[in-house]
Enzyme design. Structure first.
Site, PDB file in Angstrom:
ATOM      1  N   HIS A  47     -60.394  22.215 -56.994  1.00 29.85           N
ATOM      2  CA  HIS A  47     -61.469  21.315 -57.433  1.00 29.85           C
ATOM      3  C   HIS A  47     -62.533  21.088 -56.350  1.00 29.85           C
ATOM      4  CE1 HIS A  47     -63.643  17.903 -58.960  1.00 29.85           C
ATOM      5  NE2 HIS A  47     -63.148  17.131 -58.013  1.00 29.85           N
ATOM      6  N   HIS A  71     -64.282  15.306 -50.526  1.00 32.98           N
ATOM      7  CA  HIS A  71     -64.643  14.111 -51.299  1.00 32.98           C
ATOM      8  C   HIS A  71     -63.464  13.371 -51.940  1.00 32.98           C
ATOM      9  CE1 HIS A  71     -64.595  16.723 -54.897  1.00 32.98           C
ATOM     10  NE2 HIS A  71     -64.409  15.599 -55.567  1.00 32.98           N
ATOM     11  N   GLU A  75     -59.389   9.200 -51.580  1.00 31.74           N
ATOM     12  CA  GLU A  75     -59.000   8.594 -52.850  1.00 31.74           C
ATOM     13  C   GLU A  75     -57.550   8.917 -53.209  1.00 31.74           C
ATOM     14  OE1 GLU A  75     -61.653   9.505 -56.070  1.00 31.74           O
ATOM     15  OE2 GLU A  75     -60.107   9.039 -57.546  1.00 31.74           O
ATOM     16  N   ASP A  76     -57.141  10.124 -52.960  1.00 33.42           N
ATOM     17  CA  ASP A  76     -55.891  10.600 -53.546  1.00 33.42           C
ATOM     18  C   ASP A  76     -54.800  11.016 -52.574  1.00 33.42           C
ATOM     19  OD1 ASP A  76     -56.754  10.271 -56.113  1.00 33.42           O
ATOM     20  OD2 ASP A  76     -57.665  12.255 -56.236  1.00 33.42           O
ATOM     21  N   ASP A 139     -69.357  17.264 -58.432  1.00 35.78           N
ATOM     22  CA  ASP A 139     -67.977  16.835 -58.676  1.00 35.78           C
ATOM     23  C   ASP A 139     -67.766  16.627 -60.177  1.00 35.78           C
ATOM     24  OD1 ASP A 139     -65.431  15.573 -58.391  1.00 35.78           O
ATOM     25  OD2 ASP A 139     -66.402  13.602 -58.236  1.00 35.78           O
ATOM     26  N   ASP A 260     -86.780  27.736 -81.713  1.00 31.78           N
ATOM     27  CA  ASP A 260     -87.755  28.798 -81.451  1.00 31.78           C
ATOM     28  C   ASP A 260     -86.980  30.097 -81.418  1.00 31.78           C
ATOM     29  OD1 ASP A 260     -89.285  26.710 -79.034  1.00 31.78           O
ATOM     30  OD2 ASP A 260     -89.904  27.065 -81.104  1.00 31.78           O
TER      31      ASP A 260
HETATM   32 MN    MN Z   1     -63.494  15.007 -57.412  1.00 33.30          MN
END
Ligand code: MN
Length: 643
Positions: A47, A71, A75-76, A139, A260
């Site tokens: 990812h 990034h 967070e994880d 992202d 078109d």
């Molecule tokens: Mn992400």
């Protein structure tokens, strides 16, 4: 996808890239995510890698590529933002902080709040450094590409809806069409799967039908341009399914009337070649009269440049050409990002200046909205309106173009011109017709405003109608200068009006404990203070009522699950009788998606006034508010209220 592919792609536009730094960031991220898997079972590191690759298409700089790789680390994983800062510096840590979501643990009881607060931080950080929002877009684009892997239907829909409401408009605002169109079509696919597949097969069928014509047209156009000594790239333009779909829904026209048939793009090296190519095409195919648009000589308001022409192509098939230089193409596809990064080694001074001005506008707006907002919900709503909303263009009587968010009205227009114009607004006309100050504007309208020194200030009700942050701020500034007593009286009056509007005869009684809890919602200590802040516009009277009363108290019993999901509400309207009044109301409701299920009686009273009572169907309280407010700004309305 692997890291060497990314380095190769980045080096093409950034020969001085520090490869080692990219490799370090990659190893760090890989190690941090080593025990995690994506929803499809692949290693998590795919990812950040894909996100990083998307950014190389935008010709992003080194910091952004590193940010993309890192990034999701804070967070994880077991590593914190501090670890990232220690290894890659404060600047990268700041960028990563803007992109990452807030702690899952801290917000575990309220994931909706976590989402809202995360968005708020994303925008506030982006106001300081726009690169953050670009990383976030990349992202989100990758998450949308892989959305099909998520099993949970409602989670999937939530992500798609948020993308459509927030990230697509951001990409639009920044002019990054490449990302916008892809994201939008992915949202379309997941939110409206049936319509999506219908559109998809219509486009495919038409492509198959036209395949030989397309090939032939390309061949002829290429050789015509080449014979003038121009080295051009010519290709068929991809169509954005969602925009065709929206156009069909909006205009009620059929696919074949909108799509078109053949649309080609011609990319050349310089402006002279644009005109030479135009000549070559017109000498080969007969141009359609009045369909030549020279946006190079006269660029669009948003800076867009290209020449458009529509011709009668092979077998008379209508064929559209867009002719532009490589630079114009990059500007168009990648918008603000192109200005930021493309050609940054020999950056043209004027261009950079323009980017900074645009960015400064954007950042200032975000900070204004923050000042204005009392809660994070207000903030995100404000962003949705002032920043993401589609724009309309209206004219002053002198022909100056004014750019406002969609849904703006005369009051917004007046304050946009000057606060004195708003404060002294006496009457207004749209396209020569007299209107109320709260009448909504649409693109192309010419707005004329009459001012008078006898008008001593704005009306307090305008606060409910003003759409732009600017108009709201100016109106509040006016009332804040008034005496506390005046604001208190006005607050009481607004409260009374709102209760009447909703058909409540007397304010609810509360125990002193309940009252304290209630006042805490608005960060005030007493009822008097609350009323004063309603009067000076700091607190929205609607929010007060919505906090005080439950949904059921205001809307009645909720509709049964599984049946139609709307509330039946009875409203009364008193108006000065005129031709077309009922039609205006019906149109207005139909635009708002409000169904009229019953009209009960229609009788004249004295003074040439008529009274009308009807049952309408609304989805929720906000919908009812919209409906009531819209009705109260119709011409010749005397009064409207819920029974
Ligand atoms: Mn992400």
């Amino acid at each position: 996808m692997n890291i060497s592919q990314i380095i190769r792609a980045a080096k093409k536009y950034m020969p001085d890239l520090n490869e080692q730094k990219i490799l370090d960031a990659y190893s760090f991220a890989e190690e941090a995510h080593k025990n995690q898997k994506r929803d499809d079972g692949s290693p998590y590191i795919t990812h950040p890698l894909e996100t990083c690759m998307i950014l190389t298409n935008l010709q992003a700089d080194e910091d952004m590529l590193i940010t993309a790789l890192l990034h999701d680390v804070p967070e994880d994983t077991g590593y914190s933002l501090k670890d990232v800062g220690g290894k890659f510096g404060k600047k990268v840590a700041f960028l990563v902080e803007g992109v990452t979501k807030l702690s899952r643990v801290y917000y575990k009881h309220n994931m909706a709040d976590r989402q809202i607060e995360s968005l708020k931080r994303l925008f506030l950080h982006s106001a300081k450094d726009l690169r953050i929002i670009l990383v976030k877009l990349a992202d989100r684009l990758h998450n949308m590409r892989t959305l099909g892997n998520i099993k949970n239907e409602s989670k999937k829909l939530l992500i798609a809806n948020e993308t459509l409401e927030i990230y697509v408009p951001v990409a639009n605002l920044l002019g990054i069409w490449e990302i916008k169109f892809e994201m939008e079509d992915l949202c379309f696919e997941h939110i409206y799967p049936t319509d999506y597949s219908r559109m998809n097969s219509l486009v495919e069928q038409s492509a198959i039908r036209n395949d030989h014509i397309l090939k032939e047209t390309l061949k002829i156009a290429k050789s015509a341009v080449k014979s003038r000594g121009i080295n051009a790239e010519i290709y068929a333009r991809k169509k954005n399914l969602y925009s065709i779909y929206k156009k069909m829904v909006r205009t009620g026209r059929q696919f074949k009337d909108i799509y078109d048939l053949i649309a080609l793009r011609v990319i050349v090296n310089n402006v002279d070649e644009c005109y030479l190519a135009l000549g070559a095409i017109h000498q080969t195919f007969k141009p359609k009269p009045k369909r030549i648009k020279d946006y190079i000589a006269v660029p669009k308001v948003n800076g867009y440049r290209s020449i458009h022409t529509t011709v009668f192509g092979i077998d008379g098939v209508i064929t559209e050409f867009q002719i532009r230089t490589k630079q114009m193409h990059l500007d168009d596809e990648y918008g603000i990002a192109a200005h930021y990064f493309y050609d940054y080694s020999k950056a043209k001074k004027q261009k950079i200046g323009e980017v900074f001005r645009k960015h400064a506008d954007w950042a200032k707006k975000i900070l204004d909205i923050q000042k204005e907002a009392r809660t994070s919900n207000d903030f995100v709503d404000g962003m949705k309106f002032d920043i993401f909303q589609d724009r309309i263009f209206v004219f002053t009587p002198r022909g100056d173009v004014i750019d406002l968010p969609y849904g703006s009205n005369v009051v917004d227009f007046a304050y946009h011109i000057h606060s004195d114009i708003g404060d002294h607004l006496l009457s207004a006309e749209i396209n020569g017709e007299p209107v109320t100050p709260t009448a909504q504007l649409k693109t192309g309208d010419t707005v004329k405003i009459e001012i008078s020194d006898k008008v001593l200030g704005p009306k307090r009700e305008w606060l409910q109608f003003a759409k732009t942050g600017l108009a709201k701020t100016r109106i509040k500034e006016f009332f804040k200068k008034q005496s506390t007593q005046k604001n208190y009286n006005a607050g009481l009056q607004l409260l009374g009006q709102e209760l009447k509007l909703l058909g409540i005869s007397e304010l609810k009684k509360m125990s002193s404990k309940a009252e304290n809890e209630f006042l805490k919602n608005f960060s005030v200590k007493s009822k008097r203070e609350l009323v004063i802040l309603i009067g000076n516009g700091d607190i929205n009277v609607k929010n007060v009522i919505h906090t005080l009363y439950s949904h059921e108290e205001l809307l009645g019993t909720p509709p049964a699950k599984g049946t139609q999901s709307s509330y039946q509400v009875e409203i009364n309207i008193i108006f000065k009788d005129r031709v077309g009044f009922l039609r205006d109301i019906a149109m207005l409701f139909s635009n708002l998606g409000v169904n009229i299920s019953q009209i009960k009686d229609l009788n004249a009273d004295s003074n040439m006034q008529k009274r009308l009572s009807m049952t309408i169907e609304v989805n929720n309280l906000r919908h009812l508010d919209e409906a009531l407010m819209a009705v109260s700004s119709v011409k010749d309305i005397v009064k409207v209220w819920k029974r």
